[in-house]
Each structure stands twice: as structure tokens, then as C-alpha cells.
Design a protein around this motif. Structure first.
Motif, PDB file in Angstrom:
ATOM      1  N   TYR A   1       0.825  -1.208   0.000  1.00 36.71           N
ATOM      2  CA  TYR A   1       0.000   0.000   0.000  1.00 36.71           C
ATOM      3  C   TYR A   1       0.862   1.262   0.000  1.00 36.71           C
ATOM      4  O   TYR A   1       0.538   2.246  -0.685  1.00 36.71           O
ATOM      5  N   LEU A   2       1.941   1.284   0.762  1.00 36.73           N
ATOM      6  CA  LEU A   2       2.809   2.464   0.776  1.00 36.73           C
ATOM      7  C   LEU A   2       3.399   2.732  -0.600  1.00 36.73           C
ATOM      8  O   LEU A   2       3.533   3.892  -1.018  1.00 36.73           O
ATOM      9  N   LYS A   3       3.768   1.680  -1.318  1.00 38.62           N
ATOM     10  CA  LYS A   3       4.274   1.863  -2.679  1.00 38.62           C
ATOM     11  C   LYS A   3       3.188   2.425  -3.590  1.00 38.62           C
ATOM     12  O   LYS A   3       3.458   3.288  -4.439  1.00 38.62           O
ATOM     13  N   LEU A   4       1.967   1.942  -3.413  1.00 37.44           N
ATOM     14  CA  LEU A   4       0.854   2.465  -4.205  1.00 37.44           C
ATOM     15  C   LEU A   4       0.568   3.909  -3.849  1.00 37.44           C
ATOM     16  O   LEU A   4       0.281   4.744  -4.727  1.00 37.44           O
ATOM     17  N   LEU A   5       0.659   4.237  -2.562  1.00 39.85           N
ATOM     18  CA  LEU A   5       0.346   5.589  -2.103  1.00 39.85           C
ATOM     19  C   LEU A   5       1.281   6.624  -2.711  1.00 39.85           C
ATOM     20  O   LEU A   5       0.867   7.755  -3.002  1.00 39.85           O
ATOM     21  N   GLN A   6       2.520   6.261  -2.922  1.00 38.55           N
ATOM     22  CA  GLN A   6       3.469   7.190  -3.533  1.00 38.55           C
ATOM     23  C   GLN A   6       3.051   7.584  -4.945  1.00 38.55           C
ATOM     24  O   GLN A   6       3.340   8.693  -5.398  1.00 38.55           O
ATOM     25  N   LYS A   7       2.372   6.687  -5.635  1.00 36.87           N
ATOM     26  CA  LYS A   7       1.987   6.936  -7.023  1.00 36.87           C
ATOM     27  C   LYS A   7       0.608   7.594  -7.135  1.00 36.87           C
ATOM     28  O   LYS A   7       0.303   8.169  -8.181  1.00 36.87           O
TER      29      LYS A   7
END
Length: 762
Positions: free
Chosen positions: A533-539
Motif C-alpha cells: 500500500y505504501l508503494k501504491l500511495l506514492q503513485k
């Protein structure tokens, strides 16, 4: 063998039992001990007693104990009862005592706590027992006994003897193999089938429990004679119609036993990396087990089936037994991915054919020691959430597995909409509080609120579906309108990852210590889910802040109880009290902004308030609720001054539009509140009236202006991440974190940097 009276037999066996139970070295002759433990010896002892006493009693029919005798448990608990009168003894009691001594002796052999000298003596006795008589045939003959205790003990004892043979690299008994093959080749209603399945199951359990490194070799020797037989039994058992059985209790018992055996077979495939056809039975013909759910059978059997299939999809079969590491240098399973896809397809086809409608989800009362409510007992009706969770995970996980090999975006969208619509239709009548129609993503926390591991598995699967569709949509859709329609699709079908994560945070009161507990624990997949989720949140910052604005608007409108339903209680881990945790939901759809409304927020830099004008007055209603303390106090005395959080006082020069709007909403609703501003009374309808004096556009402006203020969801999320990052760093500094968190800290720092850039634009 010289005849011996029953009274003397009890005394000798009693002495053996006491010594073996303590793990002491036996001084008796090994051959004599082997003779005393032989099942045939009990018949000779009984016959000797009968002849010597001139009695016509030749034993009790069916091997049942006389009414005047005590049970085997009494024999174990009170050694004085072994010296009873020969007339009150029977072959039944001698057999039970023999089986008990054999079980304890083999358990001592397998235990690492037993002294080597004593263990060698026990091993010698068991080998003599196995060579001197057809002990396996004697034990299997007890399966047809009408008494329940003797066959049960015989099956347990036989399983240990079989595993002892495997462990000692001895040849398995041909008579026992023939017995199992005969009874499992074609299913019958005989009790022999149940005890045969029980014996096979216990052998596999012993394999898992043994810390030895030759598990795979032992399992190969064990499964080789039964690989084809298991398949024949699988086909014959599930091909019969439930209505054709005269005694339904026997078919239920056989089914439960066989499902347990199937689960262990699949567990050996995953954890021990062995490859047999019998381990693939469920995946080769999954419809057989799925059809059981449509049988006119009790609800607990259907629940057992659906939980079993859920474990297979999640690869959690046998997880309570498989604690060791996977054997090294094993060949990969060439059929695993294909089998998982076949199971997922079969589940989705069954859903199309009405699987969910065949499930019974009416909650049954929990009855300790029985299956009926006692007179005067109250039965509170409700849904069976265990079944609801299992059914939900079946569909979500099946879709995830299917989409991994699906190339068509349109096909995935159609399937997702069809099956999620079927699932939500199935869930809505059973959810209390009701599921709002404007944000269907809330279904997940409502269904899984009581089961953390299943909730995170579902959230992770939905995120995988979202990421798969996102990548494919980015390559196929270029028009902004089409992308906005796809974003709306994620909310309509309840799988938007930002909504799901924010609902999760609100259920835990934005408490970073709860996230830390999840990260430290190995009982859930939270770490994997959180990193994704954190990786998705960056995008997807724009999408995230748009949803945060929507959350703020709906909370303003409905004054904490956004969906018009009772808030969930967030449990305090260190006390018996509970505080209402704010739960995000939605009000009336026609009064709320659309997810892809043309009046979407302006670029973030234009709506961000400056640092000087941000309020420092902590909004009690929307600030992170410290509903639970950390399981461990991670702050040490020497760091307490540096690591403590300063409490800000109110800034009299600042007046928040958000605070004014909140006050107006409170005045309008007229609801009593405590000093913290939390409504402690559950309610069943919106606090904010539908015909509000405050237009939706005004609420949108308020939420936009306060999106980074201490009252906003985005601020609460950022603060939660900041506290989590600090806690992880403190633990890492003291070498108390269970794994290397460097990658996780890097992600959290990147999120913090993006947030600070938005708050303080250049």
C-alpha cells in the motif's frame, strides 16, 4: 505362553504403566514385556481366569465392560483399582490398559526428554511386540467393536505403531495395508472406514510433529501404498447422494474425517514438498467437495467444507502443525499454479450456479457440551460471520488467482463486477449496521472486523486485483473520462485500496501502536500488505487526497456517524473498557459529492493552508484516538525527554472554519457528547439531517480548506505514519525490532517527504 490370572495381569501391566509414564528404565525382561503388551494376551488371561475359577463367564459380548467395572480412565487415575477381584475384571479392561501402555511407551521413544537408556529399552520391547505377533491385525479387528472407546484407542495405538515402523525404517504390515485398501477402495457406511481414516490422519500428524529431518522420506514410504486408493475413495465417496444413506450421522463422521485427511495431504504438499496424486485430489476434482455445500446437511458441515477450501486457497492448510522450515533441496511443484487456477475457476463457476444461495448463514447458538439451547436460555439471532468471511475470501481470492493469468482488461472488469455484485448482494442482508450504498468499500471492515488475519488477506487480494487492473488500464486507456469511469468502478464494486486502508485506520483510531503490533506479529500478512500500500500511495497521492476530502465531507455531514449506523467499538487492549472508534462510511448518495465529480479539488498547492495559519488546537473529535496502549512500553527512561510528544495549547489568533462548521453541526444535531467530543451512545440513523441547512458545496469547501489541518483524515494518517516511523526507529536503535526494517522506514520517510512538500509548497 504360561497362563496367568487376570488379577496378576492387571498388577504387571499397572507396574509397567507407572514406570513408563515416569520414563524410568525397565528392569523386566524385554520379551516378557512384549508378551504382556500383546493384544492376544488379554484373551488368554481372561480364559485362564475363567477356567481356574470354574466360571461360565467367557468374556463380555462385543467386548463391552460389565456394568460393575470401572472405566480405563479410572485405571489410569487410581492405580489401586488394578488390584481388583478377578471376577470384576475383563478382557476389555486389559486391552485398554495394554493400549495405554503401548501409546505411552512409543510417545516416550519419540520424545527427546526420555533418557537414552530408557528409550533403548522401550524401543527393544516395541520391536519384539511387532515381530512376535500380528499386532496390527489384532488392532484392526477391534474397529468393528460396538463399543466406542476400544476402537478409538486401537486406532490411536495403531497409528503410533505404524509411525514407529516408518521411523525405524521397518517394513509396513501387509495385513494393515490390505485392510486399508479394502475398506477405502469403495466407500461403505461401516465404522471401519472412520477408524481407518483416523489412523491414516494420525500418522501424518506424527510426521509433522516429529522434529527429525527425514520427514519427506518417511512420508514417501507411507503414501506410496495408498496413492491410488485415496483417489478411489475420493471418487466413490463424493459420487454418492446424501439422501441414499440410511444413517446420515455415519456419512457426516466419514466426511469430517476425510476432510481432515485431505487437508493434511495438501499440507504435506506445501510444507514437505512431496508430490503424490492423492495430494492433488481437491484440485483435480474440486466440484466434488463444493457440491457438499448443496447437500441437505447440517450447517456446521457446510461451514467445515467452505473453511477447508478457504485454507487451501490461502495456502494455510495444516498451519497449526507446520511450524518447521521447508526442507531444502526439494524439487519445485510443477502443478501448483495450474491446480490453484483450477480450484479458483471451479469456485467461481459454483458461485455462478448459486453456491452462495445454498449457504446457511443464520447464526446458531453456541452450546457448550451439546447442540441444543437449554430451557430458559435466550437465543439471539444473528449471522454466522465465520461463514460470511469464508465465502467472501473464496470469491476475492479466486478472482485474484484468475486475474493473474487473464489478459483481457474488459473480461476482468466484467468478472469483477459480476462476482462482487453477487457477493455484496449476499452480504447486505446480514450486515449490522447496514452497508451504505454510496461507499461499498466499507463492506470489508464490516465483515472482517473480528478476524484480523482474514481481513488483511482480503485487503491484500483486493489490492492485487486493483494493481492488476491499474497496470492494464494504463496501457489501454488514454482518455481522462475513461480513467475516471474506471476509478468510479473501484468504488462501485467495493475494492478501492485507499478507502479500505482508511476504513482500517479509522477502526483502530489512527493508533500507530496498533500498526506496530501488526508489523511485529507474524500471525497476519500485514507487513506485505502495508508495504504494497505504501508503494501504491506514492503513485496515487491525488486519488488518496480526493478520498480523504470525501471522508472529511461525509464526516462533517453526518457528525462522526457517517453512514447513519452505530460506530464500531475499538477494544482497549489493556482494560476491559471500550471506546467508540470513529468509522468512516457514507450518507445519502444524492447528497454527497461524486467520486469523479467535475468539481474535483483544485491542484493541491492551491488548497493547502500555510503553516502559520494551520491550527494548533487539537480537534478532539478527529484527532487520533489513543484507544489502546502499546503491548510493550518501548520508551526507555533515558530517552523519555527526547521522545515525548509536546502537547500544544490553543492558538487564540486562529479560528478554524472547520471548527465552526463542526459546532454548527453539533448544534443542529443536538446530540449529547462527553468531554472528549465522542458520542458514546450507539445510534441507528444519521445525526445530520438529509435536508441540511449547510449545502454540500459549502462542506466541500470546508473539507478542502482543512484537508491538512489537524481535523482532516490526511493529517491523521500522516501523523499515524510519523509516530509509527519513530517507534520503529527507536526499536531498531535498541536492536528490539524482529527483522530489518530499513526498506519499510525508507517508504515511510518518502511518504513523509511527499506530505511535507504538499503542506509547505515552495
Amino acid at each position: 505362553m504360561m497362563a496367568i490370572k487376570t488379577e496378576a495381569c492387571f498388577e504387571i501391566l499397572g507396574q509397567l504403566y507407572e514406570k513408563v509414564l515416569l520414563g524410568t528404565t525397565l528392569e523386566n525382561d524385554s520379551h516378557d514385556c512384549g508378551c504382556y503388551l500383546s493384544p492376544a494376551f488379554s484373551d488368554q488371561a481372561s480364559s485362564s481366569t475363567t477356567c481356574s475359577e470354574g466360571s461360565d463367564n467367557r468374556g463380555v459380548p462385543d467386548g463391552r465392560p460389565p456394568a460393575s467395572t470401572n472405566s480405563a480412565s479410572t485405571n489410569s487415575a487410581e492405580p489401586k483399582c488394578w488390584k481388583r477381584n478377578a471376577q470384576q475384571s475383563s478382557a476389555w479392561e486389559i486391552r485398554l490398559l495394554q493400549l495405554t501402555v503401548i501409546r505411552v511407551m512409543i510417545t516416550r521413544i519419540l520424545s527427546s526428554d526420555t533418557e537414552l537408556q530408557a528409550k533403548e529399552k522401550y524401543r527393544e520391547i516395541i520391536k519384539i511386540l511387532l515381530k512376535s505377533s500380528e499386532v496390527d491385525s489384532e488392532l484392526t479387528s477391534m474397529f468393528q467393536n460396538s463399543d466406542k472407546l476400544l476402537p478409538h484407542m486401537a486406532a490411536k495405538c495403531l497409528a503410533l505403531l505404524v509411525y514407529f515402523r516408518l521411523k525405524e525404517k521397518m517394513t509396513l504390515s501387509k495385513s494393515w495395508i490390505a485392510f486399508c485398501q479394502k475398506n477405502l477402495s469403495v466407500h461403505t457406511e461401516s465404522d471401519k472406514v472412520v477408524y481407518c481414516l483416523s489412523t491414516l490422519t494420525d500418522v501424518i500428524k506424527e510426521t509433522f510433529k516429529d522434529p527429525c529431518s527425514q520427514k519427506t522420506e518417511i512420508l514417501k514410504q507411507f503414501l506410496t501404498p495408498f496413492d491410488t486408493v485415496f483417489e478411489e475413495f475420493y471418487n466413490s465417496f463424493f459420487s454418492q447422494h446424501f439422501e441414499n444413506f440410511q444413517d446420515t450421522s455415519k456419512i457426516v463422521t466419514s466426511l469430517m474425517s476425510f476432510l481432515e485427511l485431505l487437508e493434511l495431504l495438501i499440507a504435506t504438499r506445501i510444507h514437505l514438498k512431496s508430490h503424490f496424486t492423492c495430494q492433488r485430489l481437491l484440485f483435480l476434482k474440486p466440484s466434488c467437495v463444493l457440491n457438499v455445500i448443496t447437500w441437505p446437511i447440517k450447517a456446521f458441515v457446510k461451514r467445515k467444507c467452505i473453511i477447508f477450501i478457504k485454507k487451501c486457497l490461502l495456502q494455510k492448510v495444516g498451519e497449526d502443525l507446520c511450524r518447521g522450515s521447508v526442507p531444502a533441496l526439494t524439487l519445485p511443484d510443477p502443478h501448483f499454479d495450474t491446480d490453484m487456477l483450477a480450484l479458483a475457476d471451479a469456485i467461481l463457476q459454483a458461485v455462478d450456479l448459486g453456491l452462495l444461495r445454498a449457504l446457511s448463514v443464520c447464526g446458531e447458538p453456541s452450546c457448550f457440551g451439546g447442540d441444543e439451547v437449554q430451557p430458559g436460555g435466550a437465543h439471539v439471532p444473528g449471522a454466522d460471520h465465520v461463514t460470511l468471511r469464508a465465502a467472501s475470501l473464496l470469491i476475492i481470492k479466486s478472482l485474484e488467482i484468475k486475474f493473474q493469468s487473464c489478459a483481457s482488461v474488459n473480461e476482468m472488469k466484467v468478472d469483477l463486477q459480476r462476482f462482487m455484485s453477487e457477493l455484496l448482494t449476499f452480504l447486505k442482508p446480514h450486515l449490522r449496521p447496514c452497508l451504505p450504498s454510496c461507499n461499498l468499500c466499507e463492506w470489508l471492515p464490516k465483515v472482517f472486523i473480528e478476524q484480523d488475519d482474514d481481513m488483511l488477506e482480503a485487503a491484500k487480494a483486493l489490492m492485487a486485483i486493483y494493481l492488476k487492473l491499474t497496470r492494464d488500464c494504463e496501457t489501454t486507456e488514454s482518455l481522462t473520462q475513461e480513467k475516471e469511469m474506471w476509478k468510479h468502478h473501484t468504488h462501485d464494486n467495493g475494492y478501492n485500496p485507499h478507502c479500505i486502508f482508511l476504513f482500517f485506520l479509522r477502526n483502530i483510531g489512527f493508533d500507530s501502536s496498533v500498526l506496530l503490533d501488526f508489523l511485529i506479529s507474524s500471525e497476519t500478512c500485514f507487513l506485505e500488505y502495508f508495504v504494497r500500500y505504501l508503494k501504491l500511495l506514492q503513485k496515487e497521492w491525488d486519488n488518496f487526497f480526493t478520498i480523504c476530502k470525501y471522508f472529511d465531507v461525509t464526516e462533517l455531514k453526518d457528525n462522526i456517524d457517517i453512514c447513519g449506523c452505530a460506530p464500531f467499538l475499538v477494544e482497549d487492549r489493556n482494560s476491559n473498557q471500550a471506546e467508540p472508534g470513529p468509522l468512516a462510511a457514507a450518507g445519502s448518495q444524492r447528497n454527497n459529492p461524486s467520486w469523479h465529480s467535475p468539481a474535483s479539488p483544485e491542484p493541491l498547492r492551491q488548497v493547502v493552508m500555510s503553516k502559520e495559519t494551520q491550527g494548533t488546537l487539537q480537534d478532539d473529535r478527529r484527532s487520533p484516538q489513543k484507544v489502546s496502549q502499546s503491548l510493550v512500553d518501548y520508551d526507555s527512561s533515558e530517552d523519555s525527554e527526547v521522545e515525548s510528544t509536546d502537547q500544544h495549547i490553543a492558538n487564540s489568533k486562529w479560528t478554524s472554519v472547520y471548527q465552526e462548521a463542526k459546532k454548527n453541526v453539533q448544534d443542529t444535531c443536538g446530540k449529547g457528547r462527553n468531554e472528549k467530543g465522542l458520542n458514546l451512545e450507539p445510534h441507528s440513523r444519521p445525526l445530520f439531517p438529509n435536508e441540511s441547512n449547510a449545502p454540500v458545496s459549502v462542506l466541500c469547501d470546508i473539507a478542502t480548506n482543512s484537508i491538512f489541518s489537524e481535523g482532516g483524515v490526511s493529517y491523521s494518517t500522516a501523523r499515524c505514519f510519523e509516530e509509527l516511523q519513530g517507534a520503529i526507529q527507536r526499536l531498531q536503535k535498541k536492536n528490539l525490532f524482529p527483522y530489518n526494517p530499513t526498506a519499510l522506514l525508507k517508504l515511510l520517510k518518502h511518504i513523509e517527504a511527499i506530505y511535507n512538500k504538499c503542506v509547505s509548497p515552495l
